[in-house]
Design an enzyme around this catalytic site. Structure first.
Site, PDB file in Angstrom:
ATOM      1  N   GLU A   1       0.834  -1.210   0.000  1.00  0.00           N
ATOM      2  CA  GLU A   1       0.000   0.000   0.000  1.00  0.00           C
ATOM      3  C   GLU A   1       0.868   1.259   0.000  1.00  0.00           C
ATOM      4  OE1 GLU A   1      -3.013  -0.234   3.049  1.00  0.00           O
ATOM      5  OE2 GLU A   1      -4.064  -1.819   1.964  1.00  0.00           O
TER       6      GLU A   1
ATOM      7  N   GLU B   1      -5.204  -9.045   0.427  1.00  0.00           N
ATOM      8  CA  GLU B   1      -5.685  -8.948   1.812  1.00  0.00           C
ATOM      9  C   GLU B   1      -7.188  -8.743   1.819  1.00  0.00           C
ATOM     10  OE1 GLU B   1      -3.866  -5.896   4.203  1.00  0.00           O
ATOM     11  OE2 GLU B   1      -1.826  -6.478   3.670  1.00  0.00           O
TER      12      GLU B   1
END
Length: 455
Positions: free
Chosen positions: A115, A262
């Site tokens: 991220e 995720e």
């Protein structure tokens, strides 16, 4: 423009090589992190064949050797700048963390950063370089056909994600995303996406229904309808996946597969997060697993597999932040399940209840004097029959305090019905999912199940 995008998507084919799989992320911010051999034993017991690590820990990679488990390793964010600024640094990283472990450890992908656009925006300028440098190092080692290179991105980089057909990425990131997508396409890699319906639900101010976030069945009038495509969406997960594909199509990339790196649901939260609870976590992850393994696909791409990694294997009690941040795990540090997933097929990933597959063993590095005292107590006041440990008896060898204590501790633990408090022995013992009496897993050299009545 919208019609053009729809046409592109209708004509495109997402390349997939095999059925979807369910994997699990393994974080390590635990106060009592199991050792790598215990982690691998739990993975095997739960039929988990795909994992993602947040680093490239040598001990973990060695423990995974010859296990057959497919591993995604990571370049941590704190190493990203170095890798992205130097081809030599990237080559050294691959040599040390990949080439040194192949083929014994089945490394199949490298996640470069995590991220980065939202958590480390200053490093975004080197992200594509890092991807290219890592891939070049794989090419030089003749490993590029075996190992994919990508970077996990949060779904928050998609603006206006509903309706999916109108979704697009935050245009400020185009200088990074466009060359990144070009790289993924040219290397036959995939788009790594983190999808969190829990946060979408929490931040929606009531616009997203809980049942819609949890994959629960909806009546037709409660389904979300894309007014452009007239496709009906029954859950947040699918809507985010299709929004991602439309956003890529907006940038003229229509054939890059998506892997969800995720997703999950917390099993516990504070008073401000009442929907972070065991029932909802169980419902979400159980429904997710069925949805993925059935190759259900999405409304736009029915039947197209989307492999997915659940966040996460263990509760991480050392993670900073709210209570929920520490409670996404499927298991506690002892390998006991936080909840039993609603899965019926015994051969399916995570379908095994390991509640009654726990054991008691000596902790590594236990003080020898305390260990001897605990062994004396177990064989005396603890009323464990330690006669098999006498010289000439089946469990005498190896004649070490550790081996004898593990035998006595595990016998006592089972005698007491596996209650957590019965495996402490003043801190020199701990619960494990690895049977210390089995060949090659503990201090014993032979299988001694016949000596231990399992309750």
């Amino acid at each position: 423009m919208a019609l053009f995008l729809l046409l592109l998507l209708a004509l495109s084919v997402v390349a997939v090589a095999q059925d979807a799989f369910i994997g699990v992320n393994i974080g390590t911010e635990l106060s009592d992190m199991p050792d790598p051999t215990q982690v691998v034993a739990l993975l095997k017991a739960q039929n988990i064949h795909h994992i993602r690590l947040y680093d490239a820990d040598r001990g973990m990679l060695l423990a995974l050797a010859n296990s057959g488990i497919r591993v995604t390793i990571s370049v941590p964010n704190n190493e990203l700048l170095g890798v992205g600024q130097s081809n030599a640094t990237a080559a050294n990283w691959v040599s040390r963390n990949v080439a040194a472990h192949i083929p014994a450890t089945n490394i199949t992908a490298i996640a470069v950063g995590s991220e980065v656009l939202s958590t480390l925006p200053n490093a975004a300028r080197v992200l594509v370089n890092a991807l290219q440098f890592i891939h070049s190092a794989l090419v030089a080692s003749n490993l590029d056909k075996l190992i994919k290179v990508s970077t996990p991105l949060p779904s928050s980089i998609i603006l206006d994600s509903f309706p999916p057909s109108q979704a697009f990425f935050n245009r400020s990131w185009d200088p990074v995303l466009v060359p990144m997508l070009k790289f993924l396409q040219s290397t036959d890699s995939y788009f790594m996406l983190n999808v969190y319906p829990y946060y979408d639900y929490m931040q929606s101010n009531g616009a997203i229904a809980l049942d819609y976030a949890l994959f629960k069945p909806l009546t037709p009038n409660k389904e979300a309808v894309d007014s452009n495509t007239l496709l009906h969406y029954t859950n947040v997960f699918d809507a985010v996946l299709d929004a991602t594909r439309f956003a890529m199509a907006y940038l003229n990339y229509t054939n890059i597969p998506v892997v969800v790196t995720e997703t999950g649901w917390p099993a516990k939260g504070d008073a401000s997060e009442p929907d972070a609870n065991v029932d909802n976590a169980n419902t979400y992850n159980s429904n997710l697993i069925k949805h993925v393994l059935n190759n259900t696909g999405t409304p736009k791409y029915p039947g197209v597999p989307v492999s997915t990694y659940i966040y996460e294997l263990y509760n991480e009690d050392l993670r900073p932040g709210s209570v929920s941040e520490k409670n996404w795990g499927l298991f506690d540090a002892n390998g006991a399940p936080i909840y039993i997933l609603h899965l019926t097929d015994s051969g399916v990933v995570l379908a095994n209840d390991t509640t009654n597959q726990t054991y008691c063993r000596v902790k590594e590095g236990a003080d020898p004097k305390m260990l001897q005292a605990a062994l004396d107590w177990a064989c005396g006041p603890g009323k464990v029959d330690c006669s098999p440990l006498l010289q000439g008896q089946p469990c005498y060898e190896p004649d070490t305090v550790e081996a004898h204590a593990t035998y006595a501790f595990d016998t006592y633990y089972h005698k007491m019905g596996r209650s957590p408090g019965s495996c402490s022995f003043n801190g020199v013992a701990s619960i494990t999912t690895t049977d210390p009496m089995a060949v090659g897993t503990g201090p014993f050299l032979m299988d001694r199940h016949w000596l231990l009545p399992r309750i």
